[in-house]
Design an enzyme around this catalytic site. Structure first.
Site, PDB file in Angstrom:
ATOM      1  N   GLU A  46      17.966  52.968  48.978  1.00  0.00           N
ATOM      2  CA  GLU A  46      17.108  51.806  48.736  1.00  0.00           C
ATOM      3  C   GLU A  46      15.807  51.951  49.518  1.00  0.00           C
ATOM      4  O   GLU A  46      15.814  52.046  50.741  1.00  0.00           O
ATOM      5  CB  GLU A  46      17.857  50.544  49.189  1.00  0.00           C
TER       6      GLU A  46
ATOM      7  N   ASP B  10      20.127  41.552  50.136  1.00  0.00           N
ATOM      8  CA  ASP B  10      19.397  42.325  49.119  1.00  0.00           C
ATOM      9  C   ASP B  10      20.064  43.666  48.867  1.00  0.00           C
ATOM     10  O   ASP B  10      20.175  44.120  47.734  1.00  0.00           O
ATOM     11  CB  ASP B  10      17.947  42.564  49.566  1.00  0.00           C
TER      12      ASP B  10
ATOM     13  N   ASP C 113      20.713  48.775  52.390  1.00  0.00           N
ATOM     14  CA  ASP C 113      20.707  48.013  53.637  1.00  0.00           C
ATOM     15  C   ASP C 113      21.943  47.119  53.733  1.00  0.00           C
ATOM     16  O   ASP C 113      22.491  46.703  52.718  1.00  0.00           O
ATOM     17  CB  ASP C 113      19.467  47.110  53.708  1.00  0.00           C
TER      18      ASP C 113
ATOM     19  N   ASP D 279      22.342  44.112  54.151  1.00  0.00           N
ATOM     20  CA  ASP D 279      21.990  42.695  54.031  1.00  0.00           C
ATOM     21  C   ASP D 279      22.212  42.239  52.584  1.00  0.00           C
ATOM     22  O   ASP D 279      22.714  42.994  51.752  1.00  0.00           O
ATOM     23  CB  ASP D 279      20.537  42.455  54.486  1.00  0.00           C
TER      24      ASP D 279
END
Ligand code: 0RA
Length: 647
Positions: free
Chosen positions: A432, A509, A505, A507
């Protein structure tokens, strides 16, 4: 048959008992041979095995309700209101039937075969295997007006079957605690059990199955019971996609070769969601029943369209893919002696079932279309649109082929390829963001690790047609980098890497992007998942450092452990302790990224598997459809979902 009381049995330690001990020993020595694995997957199989026996009793028409309870210590109770396992003394074995069922391999309650038309159970290994792999197991049978009880330790009886007094009902209760000496994982996943038991309830119309989790405070309880059977299952699987016609197509048919139950409905999506079962077992790899279904669907819909003058040209017709676009369908067949084939033994081999399903579907679907002309028209219109889109896509693809874009040759500019070319040695990280992509490129071992950075949110393939998917740059880059084509043109042998690692990541997203990528692979390159080529990287959540020592923690638990160790138990307030929380991959330098997430010697990869396509698929459909709220909830729970795919 006259049943003698257990008290009058001879309890000599005969040849039979020695066989029993040998059998138990074999199971405990090689548990994997009987239940597949000793990880979480095997652990859950114990419950399925016991429940399957109660479901068999329900299928035979004698049981209406099954209650499953997870206790605080991860022991399990399964209670049913069936006839109860027989307690009479077996004429040659000289032991009560229930004891034989629990101690003799393959006796599994089915020693009395005439009673059951068909029977399920993935491995059909029987409850004796559960008994052998349990620290303890207790059975309580209500039968012949009495309550009978027996207890076992690691498969060995602690006492003879005992008459505990009068009973006014019948049924079987089994309580067991999986043996921690055998299983590497002993904690049950409520989600996994919920989805399997719900599936069982859908597949067995009217049967009530409840699941209680006493580990929660207060305990949770859910009950599954579907009078509509598969018709309700289809509505559940359709989730929030919009239906093209209101009524679900549904029928049940009894044929000499098989009992058949089918439900289907079309929606305005573009994917196909067909699930097939044989004796309650999910046949992920399809087989003869699926072949019969597909043939009948294509033929009946074409016949109807032709007869009713819906086609414009004389030679117009709809392909199998056309009539399956936007289809949610569940087919369940019951077969006396199923032959399971294929890599994961989930492909039905019985050739006679093909014709039985094909004629039953032809007949019932033709009638349904005649009786529901409005729905029939909507379905055919939907299929015609699919045919037009497919034609447009074919043209686009031909064009793309000419440019050599999808067939390897020209690799995408953003790909940092590896130097080795043997796919079995190489891996590709799909990363990403460009900045993390840069770190990964610097940190990697370039001999066997390739890096493909992708921009944030890729196209949601669940909501796009093939022509749009092929027009998307990020997706084209992935297709060309992997080199194996897509969908019907996909060729696993051409895949340029045998490990495809999604690195996002830690998180929300990142979880969303991971889901989009998994959806893409699931829909366009499913064979990659089936082959076990798709992995998820596990970057650390924390770096805990004190002085020259540093530890990377991948969970809250590990962080606590690390803090304890580095501070000699003093805790987070200790001087000089530094805890860094990694929000993104970009916060690690190339060397850290290598050490924590990419070095095969030290990293952890989660392999994405297809075990429960029905579950995973409904998750994809529900989550990648149009509604926002379930997606948000899903993303919050996403870490657990990956584990779920694994079980
Ligand atoms: C064989 C024969 C009969 C019942 C069962 C097996 C049976 C097994 C299990 C396992 C869990 N629950 C169960 N319930 C029933 C009964 C035969 C008869 O009554 O004639």
């Amino acid at each position: 048959m006259a049943e003698s009381t257990p008290e009058s049995q001879s309890s000599e330690y005969g040849a039979g008992q020695i066989q029993v001990l040998k059998g138990l020993e074999a199971v405990r020595k090689r548990p994997g041979m009987y239940i597949g694995s000793t990880s979480g997957r095997g652990l859950h199989h114990l419950v399925y095995e016991v429940v399957d026996n109660s479901v068999d009793e329900a299928m035979a028409g004698f049981c209406t309700s099954i209650q499953v309870t997870i206790h605080a210590d991860d022991s399990i109770t399964v209670v049913d209101d069936g006839r109860g396992i027989p307690v009479d003394i077996h004429p040659t074995e000289k032991l009560p039937g229930v004891e034989l069922a629990l101690t003799v391999l393959h006796a599994g309650g089915k020693f009395d075969k005439q009673n059951y038309k068909v029977s399920g159970g993935l491995h059909g290994v029987g409850v004796s295997v559960v008994n052998a792999l349990s620290e303890w197991l207790e059975v309580e049978v209500r039968r012949k007006g009495r309550v009978w009880h027996q207890r076992f330790h690691r498969g060995i009886k602690q006492k003879e079957l005992e008459d505990m007094g009068p009973a006014s009902s019948t049924g079987t209760k089994i309580v067991f605690k999986p043996d921690a000496e055998i299983f590497t994982e002993t904690v049950y996943s409520l989600e996994t059990l919920t989805s399997r038991l719900r599936e069982m309830a859908f597949l067995n119309k009217g049967l009530e199955i409840s699941l209680t989790d006493e580990r929660l405070q207060p305990a949770s309880e859910e009950t599954f019971q579907y009078e509509g059977g598969l018709a309700e299952y289809v509505i559940f699987l359709r989730g929030n996609r919009q239906a093209v016609h209101e009524n679900v197509v549904y029928f049940q048919a009894e044929r000499p070769e098989a009992d058949i139950e089918l439900a289907l409905q079309y929606d305005n999506g573009f994917s196909e969601n067909t699930h097939t079962f044989v004796n309650n077992i999910n046949t992920h790899e399809g087989g003869s029943h699926l072949t019969g279904l597909k043939a009948a669907l294509t033929r009946t819909i074409n016949d109807y369209a032709r007869k009713n003058g819906i086609f414009k040209k004389a030679d117009e017709s709809l392909s199998g893919d056309d009539v399956r676009e936007g289809l949610t369908c569940v087919l369940s067949v019951r077969v006396m002696e199923p032959q399971f084939e294929g890599q994961t033994k989930t492909k039905l081999g019985n050739s006679e079932v093909r014709g039985a399903v094909e004629t039953a579907v032809n007949e019932h679907l033709a009638i349904w279309l005649e009786e529901n002309p409005k729905a029939a028209k909507a379905i055919i219109e939907k299929s015609l649109q699919a045919a037009r889109a497919r034609e447009a896509a074919r043209k686009a693809r031909d064009l793309a082929r000419k440019k050599n874009a999808l067939e390897g040759g020209v690799l995408p500019g953003k790909l940092a390829d590896c130097s080795l070319s043997d796919p079995s040695m190489t891996e590709i990280y799909i990363v990403e963001g460009d900045s993390a992509g840069g770190s990964a490129k610097q940190g990697r071992d370039r001999s066997f690790q390739a890096i493909l950075p992708i921009k944030g949110k890729i196209l949601n393939v669940e909501r796009a047609r093939i022509d749009k998917i092929l027009g998307n740059d990020e997706i084209r880059a992935m297709i060309t980098a992997l080199g194996a084509g897509i969908r019907d043109d996909f060729n696993l042998d051409k895949t340029r890497y045998h490990k495809i690692i999604i690195m996002t990541d830690a998180d929300v997203d990142g979880a969303h992007i991971r889901t989009l990528l998994l959806t893409f692979f699931f829909r366009q390159m499913r064979e990659l998942i089936e082959a076990g080529y798709i992995y998820i990287a596990q970057p650390p959540l924390y770096r805990v450092a004190k002085g020259k020592e540093e530890v990377y923690a991948y969970s809250e638990d590990q962080r606590e452990q690390a803090v304890k160790r580095l501070t000699n138990g003093r805790g987070e307030e200790a001087k000089g302790l530094n805890i860094q929380r990694y929000k993104g991959l970009g916060e690690m330098n190339p060397e850290q990224l290598w050490r924590t997430t990419m070095d095969p010697q030290t990293r952890t990869l989660l392999q994405v598997t297809m075990e429960s396509a029905a579950g995973a698929d409904s998750i994809f459909s529900r989550l990648m459809g149009d509604e926002v709220e379930p997606r948000r909830q899903f993303i919050e729970k996403n870490a657990r979902y990956v584990r779920n795919l694994d079980i």
